[in-house]
Design a protein around this motif. Structure first.
Motif, PDB file in Angstrom:
ATOM      1  N   LYS A   8       0.863  -1.371   0.132  1.00 42.75           N
ATOM      2  CA  LYS A   8      -0.190  -0.013   0.132  1.00 42.75           C
ATOM      3  C   LYS A   8       0.904   1.198   0.109  1.00 42.75           C
ATOM      4  O   LYS A   8       1.890   1.473   0.588  1.00 42.75           O
ATOM      5  N   GLN A  49      -3.098   5.119   0.807  1.00 41.08           N
ATOM      6  CA  GLN A  49      -3.839   3.901   1.126  1.00 41.08           C
ATOM      7  C   GLN A  49      -4.184   3.507   2.300  1.00 41.08           C
ATOM      8  O   GLN A  49      -5.136   3.030   2.879  1.00 41.08           O
ATOM      9  N   LEU A  50      -3.066   3.596   2.964  1.00 43.80           N
ATOM     10  CA  LEU A  50      -3.075   2.827   4.436  1.00 43.80           C
ATOM     11  C   LEU A  50      -3.788   3.942   5.267  1.00 43.80           C
ATOM     12  O   LEU A  50      -4.322   3.570   6.010  1.00 43.80           O
ATOM     13  N   GLU A  68      -6.278   5.895   4.381  1.00 38.15           N
ATOM     14  CA  GLU A  68      -7.740   5.679   4.151  1.00 38.15           C
ATOM     15  C   GLU A  68      -8.011   4.473   5.115  1.00 38.15           C
ATOM     16  O   GLU A  68      -9.172   4.390   5.587  1.00 38.15           O
ATOM     17  N   ASP A  69      -7.414   3.453   5.309  1.00 32.04           N
ATOM     18  CA  ASP A  69      -7.619   2.365   5.768  1.00 32.04           C
ATOM     19  C   ASP A  69      -7.704   2.229   7.288  1.00 32.04           C
ATOM     20  O   ASP A  69      -8.210   1.527   7.998  1.00 32.04           O
ATOM     21  N   GLU A 114     -10.254   3.844  12.037  1.00 29.55           N
ATOM     22  CA  GLU A 114     -10.299   2.587  12.812  1.00 29.55           C
ATOM     23  C   GLU A 114      -9.611   2.832  14.175  1.00 29.55           C
ATOM     24  O   GLU A 114      -8.808   3.668  14.327  1.00 29.55           O
ATOM     25  N   CYS A 171      -6.451   1.676  15.583  1.00 26.58           N
ATOM     26  CA  CYS A 171      -5.184   1.381  15.257  1.00 26.58           C
ATOM     27  C   CYS A 171      -4.363   1.440  16.287  1.00 26.58           C
ATOM     28  O   CYS A 171      -4.048   2.254  16.968  1.00 26.58           O
ATOM     29  N   ASN A 180     -11.684  -2.409  12.566  1.00 30.18           N
ATOM     30  CA  ASN A 180     -12.633  -1.565  12.155  1.00 30.18           C
ATOM     31  C   ASN A 180     -13.857  -1.963  12.943  1.00 30.18           C
ATOM     32  O   ASN A 180     -14.003  -2.781  13.627  1.00 30.18           O
ATOM     33  N   THR A 200      -8.115  -5.300  10.024  1.00 27.27           N
ATOM     34  CA  THR A 200      -8.007  -4.838   8.447  1.00 27.27           C
ATOM     35  C   THR A 200      -6.380  -5.126   8.326  1.00 27.27           C
ATOM     36  O   THR A 200      -5.935  -5.006   7.234  1.00 27.27           O
ATOM     37  N   ASN A 201      -5.566  -4.856   9.328  1.00 26.85           N
ATOM     38  CA  ASN A 201      -3.988  -4.742   9.230  1.00 26.85           C
ATOM     39  C   ASN A 201      -3.456  -5.632  10.368  1.00 26.85           C
ATOM     40  O   ASN A 201      -4.137  -5.315  11.480  1.00 26.85           O
TER      41      ASN A 201
END
Length: 164
Positions: free
Chosen positions: A43, A47-48, A50-51, A55, A57, A73, A79-80
Motif C-alpha cells: 500500500k 491507501q494505508l 484511508e484504511d 479505525e 489502530c 474496524n 484489517t491490518n
C-alpha cells in the motif's frame, strides 16, 4: 518483552507503518503469492491512511521503535496486522493481538474477523481463531486468496437458550 509498549496510532506513525507493512508483504508473503499479487497487497501512505484513520489502530513499540501494528474496524474486522520481519516469533504479535481483543471486548464485539494471508493463518489459529472459508479477494483486478477467520469473544445469546 520488557521494553514493549502498545500505543494508539498517530498520523506521525504513518510513513513507518507503510514501510513496515510493505516490507513484511514483500518478505514474508513472497513464497505464497505471485509478484502481481504482492504488488496489490502493498500500500501507499494514502491507501494505508484511508484504511486506518477511521479505525482503532494500535502500534507496538520496542524501545521506542515501531515494530508492529494492527487495526480493528467497526465491522469487527482486523484489517491490518503486521509485525516487522526482524521481530517475528518474539511474542510481539501475540501481545498486540491481545490488545486488539481487549479493544474488541471494550466495544462489545461478540466476535472479530481476520482476512488472513496464507502465511498468517497458523498465527491466528494459535490464538483461537477458526477458519470460516478460503476467500478469493479481487484487488485492482488481481485475485488474491485469503483465509476468512473468526474468533468468538462472547457467548451468543441464542446458544444460551438452546442449551438451558
Amino acid at each position: 518483552m520488557t521494553n514493549l509498549t502498545i500505543e494508539n496510532f498517530t498520523i506521525a506513525d504513518l510513513e513507518t507503518l507503510t514501510n513496515l507493512q510493505n516490507a513484511v508483504v514483500n518478505c514474508v508473503c513472497k513464497t505464497a503469492y505471485l509478484p502481481a499479487q504482492l504488488a496489490v497487497l502493498t500500500k501507499t501512505q494514502a491507501q494505508l491512511s484511508e484504511d486506518i484513520t477511521s479505525e482503532n489502530c494500535l502500534v507496538a513499540k520496542l524501545s521506542g521503535k515501531i515494530v508492529a501494528f494492527a487495526s480493528l474496524n467497526d465491522k469487527k474486522f482486523i484489517t491490518n496486522f503486521f509485525v516487522d520481519n526482524n521481530f517475528q516469533n518474539k511474542n510481539i504479535g501475540s501481545e498486540l493481538l491481545n490488545e486488539i481483543v481487549k479493544l474488541a471486548r471494550k466495544n462489545n464485539f461478540p466476535y472479530i474477523f481476520a482476512l488472513s494471508t496464507t502465511n498468517a493463518k497458523t498465527f491466528f489459529e494459535k490464538h483461537g481463531f477458526v477458519s470460516v472459508k478460503e476467500k478469493e479477494v479481487l484487488i485492482n483486478n488481481i485475485c488474491v486468496v485469503k483465509e476468512l477467520m473468526t474468533l468468538q469473544l462472547a457467548e451468543m445469546d441464542f446458544i444460551k437458550t438452546i442449551y438451558k
